[in-house]
Design a protein around this motif. Structure first.
Motif, mmCIF file in Angstrom:
data_model
loop_
_atom_site.group_PDB
_atom_site.id
_atom_site.type_symbol
_atom_site.label_atom_id
_atom_site.label_comp_id
_atom_site.label_asym_id
_atom_site.label_seq_id
_atom_site.Cartn_x
_atom_site.Cartn_y
_atom_site.Cartn_z
ATOM 1 N N ILE A 45 0.684 -1.109 -0.228
ATOM 2 C CA ILE A 45 0.009 0.024 -0.104
ATOM 3 C C ILE A 45 0.793 1.284 0.047
ATOM 4 C CG2 ILE A 45 -1.805 1.374 1.273
ATOM 5 C CD1 ILE A 45 -2.746 -1.411 2.347
ATOM 6 N N SER A 46 0.772 2.032 -0.973
ATOM 7 C CA SER A 46 1.579 3.369 -1.005
ATOM 8 C C SER A 46 0.675 4.685 -0.723
ATOM 9 C CB SER A 46 1.990 3.372 -2.626
ATOM 10 O OG SER A 46 1.014 3.627 -3.483
ATOM 11 N N ILE A 69 5.686 -0.480 9.458
ATOM 12 C CA ILE A 69 6.834 0.235 9.771
ATOM 13 C C ILE A 69 7.989 -0.575 9.571
ATOM 14 C CG2 ILE A 69 6.378 -1.119 11.744
ATOM 15 C CD1 ILE A 69 7.894 2.224 11.846
ATOM 16 N N GLY A 70 8.931 -0.005 9.449
ATOM 17 C CA GLY A 70 10.339 -0.835 8.998
ATOM 18 C C GLY A 70 10.613 -0.877 7.499
ATOM 19 N N SER A 71 9.572 -0.401 6.689
ATOM 20 C CA SER A 71 9.606 -0.765 5.329
ATOM 21 C C SER A 71 10.529 0.592 4.573
ATOM 22 C CB SER A 71 8.384 -0.499 4.414
ATOM 23 O OG SER A 71 7.805 0.813 4.579
ATOM 24 N N GLY A 72 10.696 1.573 5.309
ATOM 25 C CA GLY A 72 11.618 2.600 4.812
ATOM 26 C C GLY A 72 11.059 3.288 3.787
ATOM 27 N N GLU A 73 9.625 2.998 3.407
ATOM 28 C CA GLU A 73 9.158 3.685 2.142
ATOM 29 C C GLU A 73 8.190 5.085 2.810
ATOM 30 O OE1 GLU A 73 9.144 2.618 -0.886
ATOM 31 O OE2 GLU A 73 10.204 0.910 -0.299
ATOM 32 N N SER A 93 0.900 7.518 20.762
ATOM 33 C CA SER A 93 0.327 6.928 21.944
ATOM 34 C C SER A 93 1.260 5.796 22.070
ATOM 35 C CB SER A 93 -1.009 6.516 21.754
ATOM 36 O OG SER A 93 -1.110 5.458 20.550
ATOM 37 N N TYR A 94 2.168 5.336 21.366
ATOM 38 C CA TYR A 94 3.237 4.199 21.410
ATOM 39 C C TYR A 94 4.690 4.650 21.593
ATOM 40 C CZ TYR A 94 -0.631 1.652 18.951
ATOM 41 O OH TYR A 94 -1.865 0.953 18.838
ATOM 42 N N THR A 95 5.383 3.636 22.292
ATOM 43 C CA THR A 95 6.716 4.076 22.639
ATOM 44 C C THR A 95 7.511 3.489 21.304
ATOM 45 O OG1 THR A 95 6.207 3.425 24.922
ATOM 46 C CG2 THR A 95 8.665 3.171 24.381
ATOM 47 N N TRP A 96 8.686 4.303 20.884
ATOM 48 C CA TRP A 96 9.234 3.949 19.804
ATOM 49 C C TRP A 96 10.815 4.265 20.036
ATOM 50 C CZ3 TRP A 96 6.492 2.405 16.007
ATOM 51 C CH2 TRP A 96 5.044 2.848 16.303
ATOM 52 N N ASN A 97 11.332 3.859 21.099
ATOM 53 C CA ASN A 97 12.769 3.782 21.343
ATOM 54 C C ASN A 97 13.656 3.203 20.625
ATOM 55 O OD1 ASN A 97 11.481 1.985 23.350
ATOM 56 N ND2 ASN A 97 13.403 1.589 23.848
ATOM 57 N N LEU A 98 13.094 1.776 19.872
ATOM 58 C CA LEU A 98 13.771 1.056 19.280
ATOM 59 C C LEU A 98 13.714 1.093 17.649
ATOM 60 C CD1 LEU A 98 13.297 -2.116 21.198
ATOM 61 C CD2 LEU A 98 15.297 -0.488 21.383
ATOM 62 N N ILE A 99 13.113 2.458 17.270
ATOM 63 C CA ILE A 99 12.602 2.596 15.939
ATOM 64 C C ILE A 99 13.566 3.660 15.075
ATOM 65 C CG2 ILE A 99 10.806 3.225 14.226
ATOM 66 C CD1 ILE A 99 10.601 0.480 15.378
ATOM 67 N N ASP A 100 14.392 3.368 14.165
ATOM 68 C CA ASP A 100 15.088 4.252 13.387
ATOM 69 C C ASP A 100 14.140 5.144 12.538
ATOM 70 O OD1 ASP A 100 16.486 4.623 10.641
ATOM 71 O OD2 ASP A 100 17.936 4.313 12.523
ATOM 72 N N GLU A 101 15.016 6.329 12.522
ATOM 73 C CA GLU A 101 14.293 7.431 12.129
ATOM 74 C C GLU A 101 13.677 7.408 10.501
ATOM 75 O OE1 GLU A 101 18.139 10.443 10.919
ATOM 76 O OE2 GLU A 101 16.482 11.074 12.367
ATOM 77 N N LYS A 102 14.730 6.311 9.928
ATOM 78 C CA LYS A 102 14.294 6.083 8.483
ATOM 79 C C LYS A 102 13.616 4.824 8.188
ATOM 80 C CE LYS A 102 18.796 8.015 7.084
ATOM 81 N NZ LYS A 102 20.126 7.420 6.224
ATOM 82 N N ALA A 103 12.747 4.323 9.288
ATOM 83 C CA ALA A 103 11.849 3.029 9.179
ATOM 84 C C ALA A 103 10.626 3.345 8.431
ATOM 85 C CB ALA A 103 11.323 2.575 10.706
#
Length: 314
Positions: A45-46, A69-73, A93-103
């Motif tokens: 889905i784009s 999330i994690g697709s980088g798209e 509303s979620y915690t995102w401490n393990l997610i890269d900014e380019k995810a």
């Protein structure tokens, strides 16, 4: 030809997947229940098109996002006023401490009016909105452009029309020439209306305009999705303007005709009203969708019968 599939089960919240054959690209209309939507489809889905953010049209956004999330798209989200703030709130509303900014990157297109679309960006991990620009069109890519109507559902409810790009075909049987690279050059000249462009065929040079009769413009397929709306003339005027002559339209038919008083109170449509407006729009094919959860399968059959009677009325 673009295709649509309802991905929600009977009596569940609505979600429709629109596919571009042979491209691997999909669009999603509304984020209701989507048991029939596969993870692979979600990841293709784009762009997501939200009619309005009542819970039955927006509750599954998190489930969609979970598999993106994690697709980088970059994924585009289109929707009514304040859609940017509502998406931001969901993500924060979620915690995102393990997610890269380019995810992933979301580009949110807020429909303020027919002429004003505000464009925002949202990126992890902080998901802070950035206003990028404003523009006067909603969505266009290499396959479709998307028109819309802002309907009244006691809140803005966006109806979307997906218009496949026109194509140009070469009539080889009447040309008398061997096909070659010149055909694509001729098509480009035709699309750009550059009749004076020189086209070389078999060592002879022609003016493109003298060869345009070898080409045929094929109108792109038009597929509409009209979700919740009041059955009134104000909405119908907008629907006629945008959806007139469409090839196929999915349209909300929430209530039976015998329950049209509920439709009026709740700013919804009912069976024969939805069929009638599709008849007036001279739509080639119309499909009633999004029925009240109070109804049984026999009630749904009653809605469909009344809808098609009105749609096919002379």
């Amino acid at each position: 030809m673009i295709q649509a599939e309802i991905k929600s089960l009977l009596k569940e919240d609505i979600s429709i997947l629109i596919k571009i054959p042979n491209s691997g690209k999909h669009y999603l209309c509304d984020c209701g229940e989507a048991s029939l939507l596969t993870v692979k489809e979600v990841q293709s889905i784009s762009a997501i098109f939200i009619s309005h953010t009542h819970i039955d049209h927006f509750s599954n956004f998190d489930g969609i996002f979970r598999h993106q999330i994690g697709s980088g798209e970059k994924v585009v989200i289109c929707g009514p006023k304040n859609i940017h703030q509502q998406v931001e709130s969901r993500l924060k509303s979620y915690t995102w401490n393990l997610i890269d900014e380019k995810a992933i990157e979301y580009e949110i297109r807020e429909i303020v009016s027919e002429e004003e679309i505000n464009i925002y960006t949202l990126r992890p991990p902080h998901w802070n909105l950035e206003l990028a620009k404003a523009q006067n069109f909603l969505f266009e890519d290499e396959y479709v452009n998307v028109d819309f109507a802002i309907l009244d559902h006691k809140t803005d409810s966006i109806a979307y029309l997906f218009k496949e790009k026109d194509s140009v075909s070469f009539n080889e049987n009447i040309s008398g020439f061997r096909k070659g690279k010149w055909v694509s050059e001729l098509k480009t000249a035709f699309e750009n209306n550059t009749a004076d462009k020189e086209i070389e065929i078999e060592e002879t040079v022609y003016k493109a305009g003298d060869l345009f009769h070898l080409l045929t413009r094929n109108a792109g397929y038009k597929l509409g999705v009209i979700m919740d709306h009041a059955a009134d003339e104000g909405n119908y005027k907008k629907i006629r303007t945008v959806f007139g002559g469409a090839d196929k339209v999915y349209i909300e038919s929430f209530y039976k005709d015998t329950d049209q008083e509920f439709a009026k109170i709740n700013y919804h449509s009912f069976a024969s009203a939805s069929g009638q407006i599709m008849n007036e729009c001279q739509v080639k094919e119309a499909v009633p969708i999004h029925f009240s959860r109070r109804y049984t399968e026999s009630d749904q059959a009653e809605i469909e019968t009344a809808f098609y009677k009105a749609f096919h009325k002379n």
